[in-house]
Design an enzyme around this catalytic site. Sequence first.
Site, PDB file in Angstrom:
ATOM      1  CE1 TYR A  48      -3.608   2.399   0.857  1.00 33.31           C
ATOM      2  CE2 TYR A  48      -2.408   3.394   2.324  1.00 33.31           C
ATOM      3  CZ  TYR A  48      -3.632   3.596   1.603  1.00 33.31           C
ATOM      4  OH  TYR A  48      -4.381   4.506   1.559  1.00 33.31           O
ATOM      5  CG  ASP A  62      -3.015  12.646   4.936  1.00 34.11           C
ATOM      6  OD1 ASP A  62      -2.623  12.870   3.587  1.00 34.11           O
ATOM      7  OD2 ASP A  62      -3.461  11.831   5.532  1.00 34.11           O
ATOM      8  CG  ASP A  89      -4.277   7.819   0.175  1.00 36.72           C
ATOM      9  OD1 ASP A  89      -5.429   8.240  -0.554  1.00 36.72           O
ATOM     10  OD2 ASP A  89      -4.073   7.919   1.232  1.00 36.72           O
ATOM     11  CG  ASP A  91      -4.609  12.363  -0.679  1.00 35.17           C
ATOM     12  OD1 ASP A  91      -4.697  11.491   0.136  1.00 35.17           O
ATOM     13  OD2 ASP A  91      -3.461  12.969  -0.684  1.00 35.17           O
ATOM     14  CG  HIS A 116      -7.893   4.741  -1.331  1.00 35.29           C
ATOM     15  ND1 HIS A 116      -7.948   5.930  -0.775  1.00 35.29           N
ATOM     16  CD2 HIS A 116      -6.850   4.019  -0.812  1.00 35.29           C
ATOM     17  CE1 HIS A 116      -6.980   5.865  -0.050  1.00 35.29           C
ATOM     18  NE2 HIS A 116      -6.321   4.837   0.200  1.00 35.29           N
ATOM     19  CD  GLU A 118      -9.421  11.249   1.074  1.00 33.17           C
ATOM     20  OE1 GLU A 118      -8.730   9.969   1.212  1.00 33.17           O
ATOM     21  OE2 GLU A 118      -8.951  12.143   1.661  1.00 33.17           O
ATOM     22  CB  CYS A 126      -5.969  11.822   8.963  1.00 32.82           C
ATOM     23  SG  CYS A 126      -6.105  10.237   9.917  1.00 32.82           S
ATOM     24  NE  ARG A 161     -10.437   7.809   3.332  1.00 33.85           N
ATOM     25  CZ  ARG A 161      -9.299   8.459   3.835  1.00 33.85           C
ATOM     26  NH1 ARG A 161      -8.198   7.718   3.450  1.00 33.85           N
ATOM     27  NH2 ARG A 161      -9.373   9.439   4.504  1.00 33.85           N
ATOM     28  CD  GLU A 191     -10.265   6.378   7.106  1.00 37.24           C
ATOM     29  OE1 GLU A 191     -10.360   4.959   7.319  1.00 37.24           O
ATOM     30  OE2 GLU A 191      -9.435   7.285   6.806  1.00 37.24           O
ATOM     31  CG  ASN A 213      -7.050   2.868   7.302  1.00 39.41           C
ATOM     32  OD1 ASN A 213      -6.053   2.366   7.473  1.00 39.41           O
ATOM     33  ND2 ASN A 213      -7.505   4.020   7.368  1.00 39.41           N
TER      34      ASN A 213
END
Length: 297
Positions: A48, A62, A89, A91, A116, A118, A126, A161, A191, A213
């Site tokens: 990942y 992040d 990821d 984002d 993914h 989101e 986060c 996500r 999430e 996760n």
Amino acid sequence: MIISPVSPQEKRKNLRQALNSGKLLQFPGAYSPMVAMVIEQQGFEGVYVSGAVMSNDLGLPDIGMTTLTEVGQRASQIARVTSLPAIMDADTGFGETMSVARTIKELEYLGIAGCHLEDQINPKRCGHLDNKQLVDRDVMCQKVRAASDAKTDENFLLIARTDARGVEGLDKAIDRAKAYVDAGADMIFPEAMKDEREFEAFREALDVPLLANMTEFGKSRLFTTTELENLGYNLVIYPVTTQRLAMKAVEDGLSTIRKEGTQESLLDNMQTRKRLYEVLDYENYNEYDQSLYNFTL
Ligand SMILES: C[C@](O)(C(=O)O)[C@H](CC(=O)O)C(=O)O
Ligand SMILES: [Mg+2]
């Protein structure tokens, strides 16, 4: 050696097959290509590439300040040294609808097996923090649709996500996930679930593969692989784990050198030169050049 002989297409196909096996796949986060090699050597099913880790590594929080180029290139370096599939990821997709389409095309080209997206606004945060903000469900559906249409390899794994659990509640989060599947998502990443019951509710509501996760110091308890398998989850990520382990060791080690004036007492905590060369398969580079591996350790 140098680059994995397994092509990106094969990695994606293998991942699809593995997801159908009913077995839980473990994807630890790799903060560098060498970590990906160790993940493979330890027998994990995939790697990942965490957005948080990529940001942290650049000295940034992040919050969506990294670019597609930065994260994509690093993910590509990580993906190509392993025969395992790498999931990245992405984002919020590095922009709006058309940029999201570009993101998918670039990631396919860079050899990534899936990513993914989101449903947070940018600046994001986060998923395990409070006070997140979401884009409208329709906006996210449009992004997912664009991402799905942008695929040239049907096996590229598009994971949607939803961060809605902490914002709109469980039911709305499940509704969103269903809409994202209708829009073309192959897999759902719910999430920051609070407890087992919530993980279960997602499983009951959806037919697609689910990602769990298991990030530390977050809102979810750290479930074991058996627990996650029993809950019907298909893939688990340990996104920041290797970076957290490494950074604690680095901080402690540096403070010891500062205090003791030597790293002598730290040697047992270090990867030896011998082990490093085993990880890198140094000896086999000899096939190319006999003068490379003619020393003893
Ligand atoms: C999975 C995640 O998106 C990541 O970037 O690795 C983070 C992990 C974390 O910050 O602990 C997340 O938002 O859960
Ligand atoms: Mg992230």
